[in-house]
Design a protein around this motif. Structure first.
Motif, PDB file in Angstrom:
ATOM      1  N   CYS A 136       0.860  -1.181   0.000  1.00 22.60           N
ATOM      2  CA  CYS A 136       0.000   0.000   0.000  1.00 22.60           C
ATOM      3  C   CYS A 136       0.895   1.229   0.000  1.00 22.60           C
ATOM      4  O   CYS A 136       1.818   1.325   0.816  1.00 22.60           O
ATOM      5  CB  CYS A 136      -0.923   0.002   1.218  1.00 22.60           C
ATOM      6  SG  CYS A 136      -2.365   1.058   1.038  1.00 22.60           S
ATOM      7  N   GLY A 137       0.659   2.172  -0.936  1.00 20.00           N
ATOM      8  CA  GLY A 137       1.458   3.384  -1.000  1.00 20.00           C
ATOM      9  C   GLY A 137       2.695   3.218  -1.857  1.00 20.00           C
ATOM     10  O   GLY A 137       2.761   2.376  -2.753  1.00 20.00           O
ATOM     11  N   ARG A 168       4.953  -2.157   7.479  1.00 17.79           N
ATOM     12  CA  ARG A 168       5.345  -1.023   6.633  1.00 17.79           C
ATOM     13  C   ARG A 168       4.190  -0.547   5.754  1.00 17.79           C
ATOM     14  O   ARG A 168       4.039   0.655   5.518  1.00 17.79           O
ATOM     15  CB  ARG A 168       6.537  -1.424   5.770  1.00 17.79           C
ATOM     16  CG  ARG A 168       7.026  -0.339   4.828  1.00 17.79           C
ATOM     17  CD  ARG A 168       8.257  -0.805   4.083  1.00 17.79           C
ATOM     18  NE  ARG A 168       8.841   0.236   3.263  1.00 17.79           N
ATOM     19  CZ  ARG A 168       9.984   0.087   2.589  1.00 17.79           C
ATOM     20  NH1 ARG A 168      10.649  -1.059   2.663  1.00 17.79           N
ATOM     21  NH2 ARG A 168      10.456   1.074   1.852  1.00 17.79           N
ATOM     22  N   TYR A 169       3.401  -1.493   5.269  1.00 13.71           N
ATOM     23  CA  TYR A 169       2.346  -1.155   4.321  1.00 13.71           C
ATOM     24  C   TYR A 169       0.949  -1.183   4.940  1.00 13.71           C
ATOM     25  O   TYR A 169      -0.033  -0.882   4.251  1.00 13.71           O
ATOM     26  CB  TYR A 169       2.402  -2.119   3.131  1.00 13.71           C
ATOM     27  CG  TYR A 169       3.743  -2.119   2.435  1.00 13.71           C
ATOM     28  CD1 TYR A 169       4.183  -0.993   1.754  1.00 13.71           C
ATOM     29  CD2 TYR A 169       4.577  -3.240   2.476  1.00 13.71           C
ATOM     30  CE1 TYR A 169       5.416  -0.977   1.127  1.00 13.71           C
ATOM     31  CE2 TYR A 169       5.815  -3.232   1.842  1.00 13.71           C
ATOM     32  CZ  TYR A 169       6.231  -2.097   1.168  1.00 13.71           C
ATOM     33  OH  TYR A 169       7.468  -2.078   0.542  1.00 13.71           O
ATOM     34  N   GLY A 170       0.844  -1.550   6.216  1.00 13.64           N
ATOM     35  CA  GLY A 170      -0.461  -1.633   6.843  1.00 13.64           C
ATOM     36  C   GLY A 170      -1.350  -2.674   6.190  1.00 13.64           C
ATOM     37  O   GLY A 170      -2.555  -2.465   6.002  1.00 13.64           O
ATOM     38  N   LYS A 190      -4.343   1.304   5.332  1.00 12.56           N
ATOM     39  CA  LYS A 190      -3.919   2.669   5.063  1.00 12.56           C
ATOM     40  C   LYS A 190      -4.761   3.288   3.929  1.00 12.56           C
ATOM     41  O   LYS A 190      -5.292   2.580   3.073  1.00 12.56           O
ATOM     42  CB  LYS A 190      -2.438   2.696   4.695  1.00 12.56           C
ATOM     43  CG  LYS A 190      -1.510   2.364   5.850  1.00 12.56           C
ATOM     44  CD  LYS A 190      -0.053   2.545   5.447  1.00 12.56           C
ATOM     45  CE  LYS A 190       0.888   2.313   6.629  1.00 12.56           C
ATOM     46  NZ  LYS A 190       2.300   2.525   6.251  1.00 12.56           N
ATOM     47  N   PRO A 191      -4.857   4.627   3.897  1.00  5.33           N
ATOM     48  CA  PRO A 191      -5.623   5.288   2.834  1.00  5.33           C
ATOM     49  C   PRO A 191      -4.884   5.385   1.509  1.00  5.33           C
ATOM     50  O   PRO A 191      -5.443   5.849   0.509  1.00  5.33           O
ATOM     51  CB  PRO A 191      -5.878   6.687   3.419  1.00  5.33           C
ATOM     52  CG  PRO A 191      -4.711   6.926   4.327  1.00  5.33           C
ATOM     53  CD  PRO A 191      -4.380   5.580   4.925  1.00  5.33           C
ATOM     54  N   ASP A 192      -3.612   4.960   1.474  1.00  4.20           N
ATOM     55  CA  ASP A 192      -2.822   5.048   0.252  1.00  4.20           C
ATOM     56  C   ASP A 192      -3.324   4.067  -0.801  1.00  4.20           C
ATOM     57  O   ASP A 192      -4.077   3.130  -0.513  1.00  4.20           O
ATOM     58  CB  ASP A 192      -1.356   4.764   0.562  1.00  4.20           C
ATOM     59  CG  ASP A 192      -0.784   5.716   1.599  1.00  4.20           C
ATOM     60  OD1 ASP A 192      -0.947   6.930   1.420  1.00  4.20           O
ATOM     61  OD2 ASP A 192      -0.202   5.225   2.592  1.00  4.20           O
ATOM     62  N   LYS A 267     -10.281  -1.982  -0.433  1.00  3.38           N
ATOM     63  CA  LYS A 267      -9.899  -2.314   0.939  1.00  3.38           C
ATOM     64  C   LYS A 267      -9.447  -3.764   1.096  1.00  3.38           C
ATOM     65  O   LYS A 267      -8.833  -4.112   2.102  1.00  3.38           O
ATOM     66  CB  LYS A 267     -11.056  -2.025   1.898  1.00  3.38           C
ATOM     67  CG  LYS A 267     -11.477  -0.557   1.926  1.00  3.38           C
ATOM     68  CD  LYS A 267     -10.296   0.344   2.259  1.00  3.38           C
ATOM     69  CE  LYS A 267     -10.689   1.819   2.267  1.00  3.38           C
ATOM     70  NZ  LYS A 267      -9.516   2.703   2.482  1.00  3.38           N
TER      71      LYS A 267
END
Length: 333
Positions: A136-137, A168-170, A190-192, A267
């Motif tokens: 994520c991100g 690290r990436y949730g 995460k919202p990324d 999600k």
């Protein structure tokens, strides 16, 4: 027809298998008589009694990390934490180090991804392998730079499931194996923007196909250290539960890395990974037959049932809980 001459690699591989089989048999036969404390209590969801009857759920006693703390200079078993169905064609493990036969170290609390492996021993190296990582991100596709920390004491390592949290990436990630395939499911906190990475080792660019309508990406891995036919390849088919927004390949030294990005409101993601030594078409058949549209819960239960059916073929009585763990961990191997 004359028999082809035997290569040094095939000869050494057969010698390794023969000696390994004798060692395993000796270990298993004596396991119940041994005493040892191998694992922390959190690793197993079993009664804490020191003695008991034949366990009803022997797969819960299997300790995947047994024998994995090995290096080139000192072996404690040269094993990997393998998730697979019994006698599976594809094995799945965790990669903490790339470009080394000692690809997993239990003391290393950073993971580069789930790995499809066919390695029998670090002395024989791997072949046709690839690594997979939900994220994520932002991400650096280099093996060591993309690694995420995780807490082994909060992870679940079982023959039918590898589950851990990628801090690290949730991402909460789980791999559930079948005989030739696996389901990788990920939940993104995460919202990324969420994504999925696949890492193909080898000096030459792989054969890659994508079908955005069917949400599939196919590729080959020809990585090997010898002892395979000239046209050898493992064929992979990845089927995603969601349509991707972008997909691209990045070429690194001896690695081709695919990065798949999804909508920011995604999600959760299921990725069904199928393998074959024959063709893309056979890999797709394996995916349809073994994974289909089955839920993660159903596949997880099927794997647990298959392992318990095999492990119950040898019944033991008595022994401490640690001795039972040693026995079933060896029988799983």
């Amino acid at each position: 027809m004359s028999r082809p001459s035997e290569t040094p690699i095939s000869s050494s591989r057969r010698l390794f298998l023969k000696s390994s089989g004798l060692t395993i048999a000796a270990t298993v036969s004596g396991a119940v008589q041994a005493t040892a404390t191998l694992v922390p209590p959190h690793t197993f969801a079993v009664d804490k009694a020191t003695h008991g009857d034949l366990p009803s759920d022997p797969v819960s006693l299997v300790y995947l990390l047994q024998g994995t703390d090995s290096t080139r200079s000192f072996s404690r078993g040269n094993t990997l934490p393998i998730a697979s169905r019994p006698f599976g064609m594809a094995h799945w493990t965790l990669q903490s180090g790339a470009d080394t036969p000692w690809m997993f170290q239990p003391g290393e609390r950073r993971i580069q991804g789930f790995r499809s492996t066919h390695q029998l021993s670090p002395w024989l190296s791997d072949y046709g392998h690839a690594a997979f990582l939900p994220f994520c991100g932002e991400i650096n596709p280099d093996s060591s730079k993309r690694a995420s920390s995780y807490r082994p004491e909060e992870a679940t390592f079982a023959p039918h499931s590898l589950r851990l949290h990628l801090a690290r990436y949730g991402v909460d990630a789980e791999l559930i194996p079948t005989e030739r395939c696996a389901l990788i499911r990920a939940s993104f906190a995460k919202p990324d923007v969420p994504g999925f990475l696949f890492d193909i080792p080898g000096e030459h660019p792989p054969d890659i196909h994508q079908d955005a309508v069917r949400r599939t990406i196919s590729f080959t891995s020809t990585a090997n250290s010898g002892g395979v036919p000239d046209n050898f390849a493992t064929y992979y088919v990845l089927q995603f539960s969601e349509h991707w927004k972008t997909f691209g390949m990045t070429e690194l030294k001896n690695h081709s890395v695919g990065l798949v990005y999804f909508s920011a409101d995604t999600k959760s993601l299921d990725v069904r990974v199928a393998t074959s030594f024959i063709s893309f078409e056979q890999a797709q058949r394996n995916l349809d037959h073994e994974l289909g549209a089955g839920s993660a819960e159903d596949l997880l239960q099927q794997g647990k049932d298959v392992w318990n059916n095999h492990l119950r073929r040898i019944e033991i009585e008595g022994g401490t809980l640690d001795q039972q763990r040693i026995f079933y961990s060896c029988l799983y191997r």
